[in-house]
Structures are given as structure tokens and as C-alpha cells.
Design an enzyme around this catalytic site. Structure first.
Site, PDB file in Angstrom:
ATOM      1  CE  LYS A 148      -3.553   2.452   2.559  1.00  0.00           C
ATOM      2  NZ  LYS A 148      -4.600   2.384   3.579  1.00  0.00           N
ATOM      3  CE  LYS A 168      -5.968   1.984  -0.576  1.00  0.00           C
ATOM      4  NZ  LYS A 168      -6.412   2.062   0.770  1.00  0.00           N
TER       5      LYS A 168
HETATM    6  C1  PBG Z   1      -7.519   3.397   5.441  1.00  0.00           C
HETATM    7  C2  PBG Z   1      -7.768   3.318   3.985  1.00  0.00           C
HETATM    8  C3  PBG Z   1      -7.581   4.296   3.000  1.00  0.00           C
HETATM    9  C4  PBG Z   1      -8.055   3.750   1.814  1.00  0.00           C
HETATM   10  C5  PBG Z   1      -8.497   2.462   2.107  1.00  0.00           C
HETATM   11  N1  PBG Z   1      -8.282   2.213   3.450  1.00  0.00           N
HETATM   12  C6  PBG Z   1      -7.108   5.677   3.095  1.00  0.00           C
HETATM   13  C7  PBG Z   1      -5.725   6.005   3.424  1.00  0.00           C
HETATM   14  O1  PBG Z   1      -4.852   5.156   3.607  1.00  0.00           O
HETATM   15  O2  PBG Z   1      -5.501   7.216   3.561  1.00  0.00           O
HETATM   16  C8  PBG Z   1      -8.110   4.452   0.482  1.00  0.00           C
HETATM   17  C9  PBG Z   1      -9.133   3.919  -0.468  1.00  0.00           C
HETATM   18  C10 PBG Z   1      -9.392   4.798  -1.636  1.00  0.00           C
HETATM   19  O3  PBG Z   1      -8.732   5.834  -1.867  1.00  0.00           O
HETATM   20  O4  PBG Z   1     -10.316   4.447  -2.391  1.00  0.00           O
HETATM   21  N2  PBG Z   1      -6.212   3.503   5.828  1.00  0.00           N
END
Ligand code: PBG
Length: 307
Positions: free
Chosen positions: A176, A229
Site C-alpha cells: 500500500k 494499492k
Molecule cells: C484506510 C484506507 C484508506 C483507503 C483504504 N483504506 C485511506 C488512506 O490510507 O488514507 C483508500 C481507499 C481509496 O482511496 O479508495 N487507511
């Protein structure tokens, strides 16, 4: 006959934003076409999208109130816990995945416990485990830790097993990245960090080898599935992971990727439908088995109409 990649609704996961109350819809400005909905409406939405062939949803909660530790995250009658029960009651066959992360529940918007200007990795693990356990108790099939704390997959697996929640799977947000593409989501979930950024726990977009290491560690710790992601700017990462590991691989087509296409489509800069199908097919071609996307509902409707 010669097409190599076939996209199916069975590959898609629809994310849902759940807020408290009953029969209440609140459109999300930064994500045209997506709304915050209540547990009852989520159950109804699930019966419709299940009919379109979408096998799973991913739940995010927007609690009524937030605090420094994010205690709303593991309440038995919390927003996500209630939605899991409502969905499972209405559509038992729907696979329910829950996002496990504190940022939607903390007043400071960080994904873990904060001390001064630091996010404390190990102190956060215990809270994430409480959250995952309460989701699983409510009936979630899969918990998906998205916090990016080190060691959380192993920690959650141990806690779930000792609570006899041995059948709950873990989908790890393994690779991520600290991405600008999460902008619209933070508006949707009201989870932008109030100071600093997430770069101390999310990954540097410049790193690919690190993604392989993160995936390897998560699998060793017990992840059943792993995730990349965002998706579009990271198709090379999806391909590398697919070629080196044999667990199911998910890709998250995130909020910014969604809103970019919606903005261009409504401005008539792009043919929206063709663009969406090209993007989703390419994510699958890169090697993803599972595509988490806000386009899931519209794409499944197009795919089942056999247009
Ligand atoms: C929680 C989380 C996030 C997303 C999914 N889980 C936000 C982040 O890390 O700031 C982003 C999902 C999206 O942008 O569609 N940590």
C-alpha cells in the site's frame, strides 16, 4: 476466441461507506455516484449487486464520533459491525470484507495510536486486533488490515485463532503506497490526517523491491490473500507479485482513480464506459484476481447485459 483476458463480475468487489442511523443516504462530493449509506440500505444494495454477480463487498465505517484511540472501531454495535449483521441476514451468500484501520475512527486521522508527532506501531496492534475480532464476531468473512503497521498480520491471525475465529480470512493490504490517489476517499471517510502524512507507514511510490518484501512477510505471517494499492500507477507491481507468489492477489482501484474517470467522463473528455472497461481489464491482465473498485456495480451491469 483469441482474447486472453476476460473480465467477469466475479472478479469485482464493491466498497461501501457505512454511516450511523437508518434509511439515510449522503452523496460524497469528491466521488460522483458514491454515497455514504446506513446498514439497512447497505443490505438492500447488497441484494441488488449480488444479483449482478458481484461476490463481495468491502465495508468502511464513518462513526458518529471519533476519539484519540479510535474506540468506536471495536464496539459491538459499531457502524461496520451493524452493517455486517444486516448484510449477512439479508444476503447470506455475500462475502463481507471489512477494512481494519483506525483512521476513520481517530480524531487525529492517523491509522494508529499517536504519541507526540509519532505513530506507535506496537501499541496500535492490540487495537487493530480488537477491531478485527469484533468484525469477525459480527460475521465478517474476511478482515482486511489497511493500516500498514509492521507485524499486524501475524498479530491478527494469532488473536483471531485464540478467539476461535479460525475461519476468518485475512486479506492484507501488503503493498500500500503513500498515494495522492486516496484524496477523495479521505473526504468520503473524513479521515485526512490532521498533522503530517502517512509516509512513515505507507510505502514510497518509487519502491518495487520493498513491495515484494512486504508481500513475503505478510504471507509468512498468515495472510490468505494480498493486495496492491492503488492499481493503475502500480500495474508493474501487480505483475511482479503475480509472477512470484501463488496466493490470490487483489488490486484496489482507489478513489482518485475513480473520480478522475468520472470527472473526465462528465466533462466529455473521455468515453466513460470504454475507459472504465479498459482500466478494469488491464488490471486483470496485469495479474489481479480480485479488483476492488467503485465501478463494480456499473461494470457488472454492463458485463451481465452482454453489451
Ligand atoms: C484506510 C484506507 C484508506 C483507503 C483504504 N483504506 C485511506 C488512506 O490510507 O488514507 C483508500 C481507499 C481509496 O482511496 O479508495 N487507511
Amino acid at each position: 476466441m483469441v482474447r486472453e483476458t476476460v473480465l467477469s463480475p466475479a472478479n469485482l468487489v464493491m466498497p461501501l461507506f457505512i454511516h450511523p442511523g437508518k434509511n439515510r443516504t449522503e452523496p460524497i462530493k469528491s466521488m460522483p455516484g458514491i454515497s455514504r449509506i446506513t446498514a439497512d440500505l447497505a443490505a438492500r444494495e447488497c441484494s441488488e449487486i449480488h444479483r449482478l454477480g458481484i461476490p463481495a463487498v468491502l465495508l468502511f465505517g464513518i462513526p458518529a464520533s471519533k476519539d484519540a484511540k479510535g474506540t468506536g472501531a471495536w464496539k459491538n454495535d459499531g457502524v461496520v459491525q451493524n452493517a455486517v449483521r444486516a448484510i449477512k441476514k439479508e444476503v447470506p451468500g455475500m462475502v463481507v470484507i471489512t477494512d481494519v484501520c483506525l483512521c476513520e475512527y481517530t480524531s487525529h486521522g492517523h491509522c494508529g495510536v499517536v504519541s507526540g508527532d509519532k505513530v506507535l506501531n506496537d501499541a496500535t496492534l492490540e487495537l487493530l486486533a480488537r477491531m478485527a475480532e469484533s468484525h469477525a464476531q459480527a460475521g465478517a468473512d474476511i478482515v482486511a488490515p489497511s493500516d500498514m503497521m509492521d507485524g499486524r498480520v501475524g498479530f491478527l491471525r494469532k488473536k483471531l485463532d485464540s478467539a476461535r475465529l479460525i475461519d476468518t480470512s485475512i486479506l492484507a493490504y501488503s503493498a500500500k503506497y503513500a498515494s495522492a490517489f486516496y484524496g477523495p476517499f479521505r473526504d468520503a471517510a473524513d479521515s485526512a490526517p490532521s498533522f503530517g502524512d502517512r509516509a512513515s507507514y505507507q510505502m514510497d511510490p518509487a519502491n518495487a523491491r520493498e513491495a515484494m518484501r512486504e508481500v513475503r512477510l505478510d504471507i509468512e505471517e498468515g495472510a490468505d490473500m494480498v493486495m496492491v494499492k492503488p492499481a493503475l500507477a502500480y500495474l508493474d507491481i501487480i505483475r511482479r507479485i503475480r509472477d512470484s507468489f501463488d496466493v490470490p492477489l487483489a488490486a484496489y482501484n482507489v478513489s482518485g482513480e475513480y473520480s478522475m474517470v468520472k470527472a473526465a467522463g462528465s466533462g466529455k473528455l473521455l468515453d466513460e464506459k470504454r475507459t472504465i472497461m479498459e482500466i478494469l481489464t488491464s488490471i486483470k491482465r496485469a495479474g489481479a484476481d480480485i479488483i476492488i473498485t467503485y465501478h463494480a456495480r456499473e461494470a457488472a451491469a454492463w458485463l451481465t447485459r452482454k453489451e
